[in-house]
Scaffold this motif. Structure first.
Motif, mmCIF file in Angstrom:
data_model
loop_
_atom_site.group_PDB
_atom_site.id
_atom_site.type_symbol
_atom_site.label_atom_id
_atom_site.label_comp_id
_atom_site.label_asym_id
_atom_site.label_seq_id
_atom_site.Cartn_x
_atom_site.Cartn_y
_atom_site.Cartn_z
ATOM 1 N N GLY A 1 0.395 -1.076 0.437
ATOM 2 C CA GLY A 1 0.007 0.172 -0.204
ATOM 3 C C GLY A 1 0.382 1.536 0.004
ATOM 4 N N ASP A 2 1.849 1.022 0.559
ATOM 5 C CA ASP A 2 3.025 2.411 0.180
ATOM 6 C C ASP A 2 2.948 2.753 -0.646
ATOM 7 O OD1 ASP A 2 3.667 2.218 3.170
ATOM 8 O OD2 ASP A 2 5.389 1.421 2.973
ATOM 9 N N ARG A 3 3.021 4.353 -1.173
ATOM 10 C CA ARG A 3 2.753 5.168 -2.661
ATOM 11 C C ARG A 3 4.303 6.261 -2.306
ATOM 12 N NH1 ARG A 3 -2.069 5.831 -5.707
ATOM 13 N NH2 ARG A 3 -1.234 7.422 -5.895
ATOM 14 N N ALA A 4 5.081 5.841 -3.490
ATOM 15 C CA ALA A 4 6.131 6.906 -3.714
ATOM 16 C C ALA A 4 6.067 7.303 -5.334
ATOM 17 C CB ALA A 4 7.597 6.785 -3.206
ATOM 18 N N GLU A 5 6.079 9.098 -5.492
ATOM 19 C CA GLU A 5 5.782 9.641 -6.495
ATOM 20 C C GLU A 5 8.052 9.717 -6.777
ATOM 21 O OE1 GLU A 5 2.260 11.509 -4.214
ATOM 22 O OE2 GLU A 5 4.620 12.228 -4.281
ATOM 23 N N ILE A 6 7.905 9.513 -8.267
ATOM 24 C CA ILE A 6 9.509 9.707 -8.759
ATOM 25 C C ILE A 6 9.870 10.804 -8.954
ATOM 26 C CG2 ILE A 6 11.272 9.147 -9.666
ATOM 27 C CD1 ILE A 6 9.490 6.160 -10.167
ATOM 28 N N GLY A 7 10.477 12.057 -8.364
ATOM 29 C CA GLY A 7 10.695 12.874 -8.358
ATOM 30 C C GLY A 7 12.086 12.904 -9.594
ATOM 31 N N LEU A 8 12.233 12.435 -10.580
ATOM 32 C CA LEU A 8 13.684 12.748 -11.218
ATOM 33 C C LEU A 8 13.310 13.563 -11.726
ATOM 34 C CD1 LEU A 8 14.895 8.817 -11.776
ATOM 35 C CD2 LEU A 8 16.297 10.393 -11.297
ATOM 36 N N PRO A 9 11.749 13.938 -12.327
ATOM 37 C CA PRO A 9 11.602 14.679 -13.470
ATOM 38 C C PRO A 9 11.655 16.009 -12.550
ATOM 39 C CG PRO A 9 9.710 13.090 -13.883
ATOM 40 C CD PRO A 9 10.655 12.855 -12.747
ATOM 41 N N ARG A 10 10.987 16.472 -11.710
ATOM 42 C CA ARG A 10 12.385 17.849 -10.722
ATOM 43 C C ARG A 10 12.789 17.445 -11.485
ATOM 44 N NH1 ARG A 10 7.369 16.786 -7.629
ATOM 45 N NH2 ARG A 10 5.355 16.758 -8.316
ATOM 46 N N ASP A 11 13.566 16.729 -10.731
ATOM 47 C CA ASP A 11 15.054 17.223 -10.268
ATOM 48 C C ASP A 11 16.285 17.421 -11.665
ATOM 49 O OD1 ASP A 11 14.631 16.037 -8.145
ATOM 50 O OD2 ASP A 11 15.659 14.021 -8.080
ATOM 51 N N CYS B 1 -8.684 20.073 -13.584
ATOM 52 C CA CYS B 1 -8.295 20.520 -11.857
ATOM 53 C C CYS B 1 -6.553 20.713 -12.579
ATOM 54 C CB CYS B 1 -8.913 19.841 -11.090
ATOM 55 S SG CYS B 1 -7.843 18.116 -11.180
ATOM 56 N N ASN B 2 -6.280 21.251 -11.528
ATOM 57 C CA ASN B 2 -4.288 21.555 -11.097
ATOM 58 C C ASN B 2 -4.082 20.150 -10.005
ATOM 59 O OD1 ASN B 2 -2.279 22.882 -11.216
ATOM 60 N ND2 ASN B 2 -2.111 23.130 -8.877
ATOM 61 N N LEU B 3 -3.417 19.604 -11.265
ATOM 62 C CA LEU B 3 -2.862 18.474 -10.196
ATOM 63 C C LEU B 3 -1.758 18.864 -9.374
ATOM 64 C CD1 LEU B 3 -3.278 16.375 -12.957
ATOM 65 C CD2 LEU B 3 -4.314 16.012 -10.919
ATOM 66 N N THR B 4 -0.674 18.339 -8.823
ATOM 67 C CA THR B 4 0.145 18.716 -7.849
ATOM 68 C C THR B 4 0.500 17.833 -7.056
ATOM 69 O OG1 THR B 4 0.789 20.425 -6.432
ATOM 70 C CG2 THR B 4 -1.458 20.343 -6.191
ATOM 71 N N ALA B 5 1.469 17.741 -6.700
ATOM 72 C CA ALA B 5 2.642 16.985 -5.502
ATOM 73 C C ALA B 5 3.315 17.200 -4.723
ATOM 74 C CB ALA B 5 2.517 15.588 -6.662
ATOM 75 N N HIS B 6 3.907 17.328 -4.113
ATOM 76 C CA HIS B 6 4.773 17.507 -2.733
ATOM 77 C C HIS B 6 6.687 17.912 -4.015
ATOM 78 C CE1 HIS B 6 1.571 18.574 -0.661
ATOM 79 N NE2 HIS B 6 2.588 19.155 0.802
ATOM 80 N N VAL B 7 7.599 18.658 -3.412
ATOM 81 C CA VAL B 7 8.433 18.117 -4.029
ATOM 82 C C VAL B 7 9.691 17.338 -3.123
ATOM 83 C CG1 VAL B 7 10.264 19.300 -5.256
ATOM 84 C CG2 VAL B 7 8.148 20.142 -5.534
ATOM 85 N N ALA B 8 10.277 16.412 -3.363
ATOM 86 C CA ALA B 8 10.989 16.168 -2.445
ATOM 87 C C ALA B 8 12.282 16.552 -2.464
ATOM 88 C CB ALA B 8 11.336 14.468 -3.021
ATOM 89 N N VAL B 9 12.941 17.657 -1.509
ATOM 90 C CA VAL B 9 13.282 18.919 -1.890
ATOM 91 C C VAL B 9 14.764 18.367 -1.597
ATOM 92 C CG1 VAL B 9 11.736 20.689 -1.181
ATOM 93 C CG2 VAL B 9 13.315 19.266 0.669
ATOM 94 N N ASP B 10 15.163 17.459 -0.933
ATOM 95 C CA ASP B 10 17.042 16.888 -0.166
ATOM 96 C C ASP B 10 16.690 16.703 -1.877
ATOM 97 O OD1 ASP B 10 14.567 14.683 -0.216
ATOM 98 O OD2 ASP B 10 15.192 13.792 1.574
ATOM 99 N N ALA B 11 16.478 15.596 -2.559
ATOM 100 C CA ALA B 11 16.515 15.062 -3.486
ATOM 101 C C ALA B 11 17.252 16.101 -4.829
ATOM 102 C CB ALA B 11 16.252 14.042 -3.864
ATOM 103 N N LEU B 12 16.121 17.042 -4.776
ATOM 104 C CA LEU B 12 16.979 18.303 -5.793
ATOM 105 C C LEU B 12 17.866 19.122 -5.267
ATOM 106 C CD1 LEU B 12 14.900 19.942 -7.783
ATOM 107 C CD2 LEU B 12 13.908 21.187 -6.195
ATOM 108 N N ALA B 13 17.609 18.736 -3.546
ATOM 109 C CA ALA B 13 18.617 19.807 -3.255
ATOM 110 C C ALA B 13 20.105 19.614 -3.463
ATOM 111 C CB ALA B 13 18.724 20.549 -2.109
ATOM 112 N N HIS B 14 19.852 17.809 -3.819
ATOM 113 C CA HIS B 14 21.857 17.035 -3.705
ATOM 114 C C HIS B 14 21.711 17.577 -4.916
ATOM 115 C CE1 HIS B 14 24.309 13.653 -3.451
ATOM 116 N NE2 HIS B 14 23.939 13.275 -4.216
#
Length: 345
Positions: free
Chosen positions: A208-218, A268-281
């Motif tokens: 049931g755990d979910r994750a949003e893969i932040g690669l496109p944002r990075d 509607c506007n679709l949005t998901a929180h940013v994995a800020v530590d991955a982005l900063a790294h």
């Protein structure tokens, strides 16, 4: 969040990144004939809360200007600018002496708004391709990255992480396992990169755990930062770190100020929180909460002297309103909890 069955019919379903991109093109750019939507019509951001944010960014730009030896031109760029509200606010706070060297650029997928300050150059297009290169100054992306489509994985009842697929109604189903490189490639996705990112930044544990893969944002932010020859690239967004990832993800829809189901139909506007530590790294950035960033730039939410209410009641009311707006920007339980991801180039 829609229920994810273990044995779905995936005939009409696609990965979330594809469905999200299509929906964003419809919602923001009017790709299917709909009228393009404006962010302010659907949610309130720091850029819509009084002049304090613009004044703080003006002070940051002046510091960048001094640090770079007062270049000509001095760039101020807002990527994903909406209607240019933030740039207008920064401009209002800058001294006239900077104006002759200032080159102001707004980048957005919508057309230039009628009546926008003529000093602002407007580039219509998607980031990162539409962001000009060779910049020297301050580049800002305010609540851009949370809108960048990403893929979602979920752990099935047997403990196997799988790609989540979705159809236009928002109904989800489970697709290929994260270990099935060929099946992911058939969707145009790189499972190996996804595994590496998830292992480092969002490990999955239980069914049931979910994750949003932040690669496109990075990836996108790294490209945007590379457009800056010298200065500061600043992404401002809501997000989370590895220690605070939500086990059920953060994908959300917004419509006319209300939170709605995240349906990728362009309404509607679709949005998901940013994995800020991955982005900063990835970007070589520092990370701080908006509250701390604004306080360090001199933002002050102190109440005006009550004596002013007697000597100049209108001025007192104006000062009281400004104090209230500023307090909203630095509220640790509200907008003050946003993240500032800053890369010095």
């Amino acid at each position: 969040m829609p229920t994810v069955p273990d044995s779905p019919d995936t005939a009409a379903a696609v990965p979330w990144s594809l469905a999200w991109r299509r929906a964003a093109s419809s919602f923001y750019a009017g790709a299917d004939g709909r009228a393009p939507q404006q962010p302010a019509s659907h949610f309130r951001t720091s850029a819509h809360v009084g002049p304090a944010l613009g004044a703080a960014l003006a002070r940051l730009l002046l510091a960048v200007d001094a640090g770079l030896g007062r270049p000509d031109p001095l760039d101020l760029v807002d990527v994903g600018t909406g209607r240019g509200e933030l740039l207008v606010s920064v401009l209002a706070a800058l001294p006239p002496s900077v104006g002759s060297r200032l080159r102001i650029t707004a980048v957005d997928v919508r057309r230039r708004p009628v009546g926008l300050d003529p000093r602002i150059r407007w580039i219509e297009g998607w980031a990162p391709d539409s962001v000009p290169r060779g910049l020297r100054g301050l580049l800002v992306a305010h609540e851009l990255l949370d809108d960048v489509p990403c893929d979602i994985v979920s752990v099935d009842s047997s403990g196997v992480p799988r790609l989540v697929l979705v159809d236009a109604s928002g109904a989800e189903s489970l697709g290929p396992a994260l270990t099935d490189d060929d099946a992911w490639a058939a969707h145009g996705l790189d499972a190996a990169r996804a595994r590496t990112w998830l292992s480092a930044w969002w490990p999955l544990a239980s069914p049931g755990d979910r994750a949003e893969i932040g690669l496109p944002r990075d990836d996108l932010w790294q490209e945007v930062v590379s457009c800056l020859d010298a200065g500061i690239a600043l992404a401002v967004d809501y997000g989370h770190t590895r220690e605070t990832r939500p086990s059920d993800g953060s994908l959300t829809g917004y419509r006319s100020g209300d939170v709605v189901a995240p349906v990728p139909d362009g309404t509607c506007n679709l949005t998901a929180h940013v994995a800020v530590d991955a982005l900063a790294h990835r970007a070589g950035a520092s990370v701080v909460r908006q509250r701390e960033a604004l306080l360090s730039l001199g933002v002050d939410a102190s109440l005006p002297d009550h004596a002013l209410s007697v000597s100049d009641p209108p001025a007192y009311l104006d000062a009281l309103a400004a104090s209230s707006e500023t307090a909203e920007l630095i509220d640790p339980n509200g907008l003050g909890a946003f993240w500032w991801i800053r890369t010095d180039v």
